[in-house]
Design a protein around this motif. Structure first.
Motif, PDB file in Angstrom:
ATOM      1  N   GLN A 116       0.832  -1.207   0.000  1.00 54.43           N
ATOM      2  CA  GLN A 116       0.000   0.000   0.000  1.00 54.43           C
ATOM      3  C   GLN A 116       0.868   1.260   0.000  1.00 54.43           C
ATOM      4  O   GLN A 116       0.549   2.231  -0.694  1.00 54.43           O
ATOM      5  N   GLY A 156       1.908   2.471  -3.381  1.00 54.19           N
ATOM      6  CA  GLY A 156       0.854   2.815  -4.328  1.00 54.19           C
ATOM      7  C   GLY A 156       0.097   1.653  -4.918  1.00 54.19           C
ATOM      8  O   GLY A 156      -0.753   1.846  -5.793  1.00 54.19           O
ATOM      9  N   ARG A 197      -2.656  -1.341  -5.160  1.00 53.22           N
ATOM     10  CA  ARG A 197      -4.032  -1.509  -4.696  1.00 53.22           C
ATOM     11  C   ARG A 197      -4.375  -2.987  -4.643  1.00 53.22           C
ATOM     12  O   ARG A 197      -3.978  -3.756  -5.518  1.00 53.22           O
ATOM     13  N   TYR A 223      -2.100  -7.742  -4.850  1.00 52.39           N
ATOM     14  CA  TYR A 223      -2.054  -6.308  -5.097  1.00 52.39           C
ATOM     15  C   TYR A 223      -1.459  -6.083  -6.482  1.00 52.39           C
ATOM     16  O   TYR A 223      -0.688  -6.895  -6.975  1.00 52.39           O
ATOM     17  N   LEU A 252      -0.081  -2.728  -9.320  1.00 51.33           N
ATOM     18  CA  LEU A 252       0.211  -1.337  -9.610  1.00 51.33           C
ATOM     19  C   LEU A 252       0.102  -1.179 -11.118  1.00 51.33           C
ATOM     20  O   LEU A 252       0.896  -1.743 -11.863  1.00 51.33           O
ATOM     21  N   THR A 253      -0.907  -0.453 -11.563  1.00 48.81           N
ATOM     22  CA  THR A 253      -1.124  -0.236 -12.997  1.00 48.81           C
ATOM     23  C   THR A 253      -0.448   1.049 -13.442  1.00 48.81           C
ATOM     24  O   THR A 253       0.044   1.828 -12.612  1.00 48.81           O
ATOM     25  N   ASP A 265      -2.136   3.947 -11.702  1.00 52.56           N
ATOM     26  CA  ASP A 265      -1.751   4.018 -10.292  1.00 52.56           C
ATOM     27  C   ASP A 265      -0.339   4.562 -10.144  1.00 52.56           C
ATOM     28  O   ASP A 265      -0.045   5.368  -9.260  1.00 52.56           O
ATOM     29  N   ALA A 310       0.758   7.930  -8.207  1.00 50.16           N
ATOM     30  CA  ALA A 310       1.667   7.843  -7.068  1.00 50.16           C
ATOM     31  C   ALA A 310       2.862   8.784  -7.225  1.00 50.16           C
ATOM     32  O   ALA A 310       3.431   9.238  -6.244  1.00 50.16           O
TER      33      ALA A 310
END
Length: 181
Positions: free
Chosen positions: A143, A146, A148, A169, A171-172, A175, A179
């Protein structure tokens, strides 16, 4: 340039407090200090009890295929405190990040700092990570960088003789851009 080549070209990365660098056999005693601690190994790998096993693991995992695998060293103290790696999946254009730290250094922001360095180096793909749901500290690291939570994988895998549930989790691109702002 593909991500494997990028990682090989950047075998040393620096952050404000850390040096990410190749793991060597000289790191075995420091690695054994945390690899023999059940608090550290609980969600990662079998606890190690002797230097020979740790050296063998370094040879087989870190030295045999070094791309994307780093030792985490405190810059000022030149102390080896853990490892981090980026496991590439070129077929699915994704990568999984994994990390482990000596318990003495938990809660000081080192894991997120090391993760950000790898993400900054080569973010052109989806970065994923998962953790055993009982290991909420690892989820907190995700988290902080960044990521999700995408979902829960019930009965995801066998680990140390038990069936475990994992939180995954990701991270795209969006995202990652958010971030950085």
């Amino acid at each position: 340039m593909n991500l494997t080549n990028l990682l090989l070209r950047h075998s040393h990365l620096t952050t404000a407090r850390l040096l990410l660098r190749p793991v060597t056999l000289a790191d075995a005693p420091a690695m054994l200090r945390y690899a023999s601690d059940p608090r550290v190994t609980e969600f990662v790998f079998p606890t190690q009890n002797d230097l020979a096993t740790t050296e063998e693991n370094i040879l087989q995992y870190f030295l045999a295929v070094p791309a994307g695998k780093y030792g985490i060293e405190l810059q000022d103290e030149h102390e080896f405190i853990g490892t981090i790696d980026l496991r590439l999946d070129s077929i699915n254009l994704s990568a999984e990040i994994g990390y482990v730290l000596n318990h003495d250094y938990w809660g000081q922001g080192y894991a997120p700092e090391a993760c950000r360095a790898l993400i900054e180096l080569g973010f052109d793909t989806l970065i994923e990570a998962c953790h055993h749901t009982a290991n909420s500290r690892s989820g907190r690291v995700m988290q902080k960088i960044g990521m999700r939570q995408e979902g829960i994988l019930r009965n995801a895998r066998q680990f140390k003789g038990q069936t475990v549930t994992e939180a995954i989790y990701a991270l795209t691109d969006a995202d990652f851009a958010a971030a950085k702002r």
